[in-house]
Design an enzyme around this catalytic site. Sequence first.
Site, short mmCIF file in Angstrom:
data_model
loop_
_atom_site.label_atom_id
_atom_site.label_comp_id
_atom_site.label_asym_id
_atom_site.label_seq_id
_atom_site.Cartn_x
_atom_site.Cartn_y
_atom_site.Cartn_z
N GLU A 296 34.66 9.31 -54.02
CA GLU A 296 33.60 8.29 -54.16
C GLU A 296 34.08 7.07 -54.93
O GLU A 296 33.62 5.96 -54.69
CB GLU A 296 32.38 8.90 -54.85
CG GLU A 296 31.17 7.99 -54.87
CD GLU A 296 29.89 8.72 -55.24
OE1 GLU A 296 29.12 8.15 -56.02
OE2 GLU A 296 29.66 9.86 -54.77
N TYR B 38 29.69 18.46 -64.14
CA TYR B 38 28.95 17.42 -63.42
C TYR B 38 27.57 17.21 -64.05
O TYR B 38 26.78 18.15 -64.16
CB TYR B 38 28.81 17.84 -61.96
CG TYR B 38 28.24 16.78 -61.05
CD1 TYR B 38 29.02 15.71 -60.63
CD2 TYR B 38 26.92 16.84 -60.61
CE1 TYR B 38 28.51 14.74 -59.79
CE2 TYR B 38 26.40 15.88 -59.77
CZ TYR B 38 27.20 14.82 -59.36
OH TYR B 38 26.69 13.86 -58.53
N ASP C 158 30.98 12.48 -54.71
CA ASP C 158 30.28 13.27 -55.72
C ASP C 158 29.47 14.39 -55.07
O ASP C 158 28.86 14.21 -54.00
CB ASP C 158 29.35 12.38 -56.55
CG ASP C 158 30.13 11.57 -57.58
OD1 ASP C 158 31.36 11.72 -57.64
OD2 ASP C 158 29.50 10.79 -58.32
#
Length: 538
Positions: A8, A326, A104
């Site tokens: 990304e 994350y 992501d």
Amino acid sequence: MKRLIIAEKPSVATDLAKALGVKTKEGDSFENDELIIDSAVGHLVELPKPDDIDKTLKSWRFKTLPILPEKFKLQAIERNAKKLKSLVKLIKRKDVGEIVNACDAGREGELIFTYIYELAKSKKPTKRMWMLSMTKDGLTEAYGNLKEQKEMLSLQDAARCRSEADWLIGINGTRAFTLKMFGLSGKKAATVGRVQTPTIGMLVEREREIRAFKPESYWRISAEFNIENGPYWGNYIREGFKKNENPHDKEDRIWDEETAKKILKEVEAIGKADITEQKKRSTQAAPRLYDLTTLQREANTRFGLPAGKTLQVAQALYEKHKMITYPRTASKVLPEDYGPSCEDALKNLEGELGTHAKKVISENLIDTKNKRIFNNKQVTDHFAIIPTDQKLKKLNEVEEKVYDMIVRRFIAVFYPSAGFDITTRFSKFGEHMFKTEGKVLVIPGWLAVYGKGEGHDGLTALSDADGNPAVSTLTEAEIEADETRPPTRYSEATLLSAMEGAGKFVDDEEFAEAMKGKGLGTPATRASIIEHVIKERY
């Protein structure tokens, strides 16, 4: 044939190249005999503007509303057109046989890749790299466990639906309300959004409640008592009180001043009270692990950090420093096979936090059968935010604060419950009752991670050593006047909570059930919605 991996962001592509041993770089791409690694820069593709669909839609007119495209076409975001062109060229290379989506791990990452892939009109097979940690081990593990693209179809559909719903509501709503409010002047716009507008609705509803609120007066009686071991204070309560429709009615509130004066006079006339006590042990488990919304809410309450800033810091801790997992998650639990990873993370902690972490390991406190911590059924796209096994790096002040919050919560969740002794003392003057409460921490448990130790509740012990009711003398008593207060305005912390639990504000039962556990927006977007509402001066 080579495999093309699309991340990304450029920084993620660089981390992937290091983790997978791809050292040669030409332009933005890393390449060897087997792999090509490149990245987007966030979104490269967007849905068209109305006048890109039909030139006559450039002018805002009621007669053209609603604008409902039969099929949404895709187009390059102008500022990122060059980057898109280079990625499409890579996708179409004859020596590229498979493409890996390493954007992501979430709905938006799925959309970024899907739009690039569709605009390239590619038919090449694809795989999904689902990264939950940016450490070298986390990246290599994700690469070794690539998902089939068909597993992503529901998430891809949800992403597309979100994108198109935002377009339909935003374009049509904004044009309609702008024309209604400001006409054709073009000087102002009244923006409307799928998440933004109901969020403003909650703010407006709260403001209406505040403005319509009519305060009511009430009175309280407090008194000081004296027994052999010293004084203590108590508050008058209405014995047998039960909650009712009036949210302001509480056991210690007297709604008539004359009644309050009468009670005080009778209590003073009696002068001595019979005392009884109730003691009970209460336990309190550690709070659950952080999801993003809870982290944002507490960082706002503790440090005054705006939700967007907390997300920015958490993203840096994840992506730049590799020190947390994350962060854009709605889950407060871990996978059931994550015990060894937790132990690895605990082993790397140092200093005061390291001391607490060592206790978890030495006493075998990691229990993967504990469903409050390890629960596959409650893991959504991602699991809770926890530290990785990386050593502590040099962080700025705000990063340190947020990282400390995450680590302490992570350690504390494995500790045993804290234990409190709660004492409730009743001092009775005839038919009038006063209540005194004391709470003392007797088993620190998880609170030790936050520096809390055993304490004392401040209540003087009853003078009767045999446990018989003691007699207390009234020293002084007073009446305090007060009035009910309107609901408070939202802070960022409370607005985040309201957005998260927005279903409870819905009257329609079917709609409320559909919103259960979902709320307005996602943990990753709520901060930007709040920022937009402020920016638009709503």
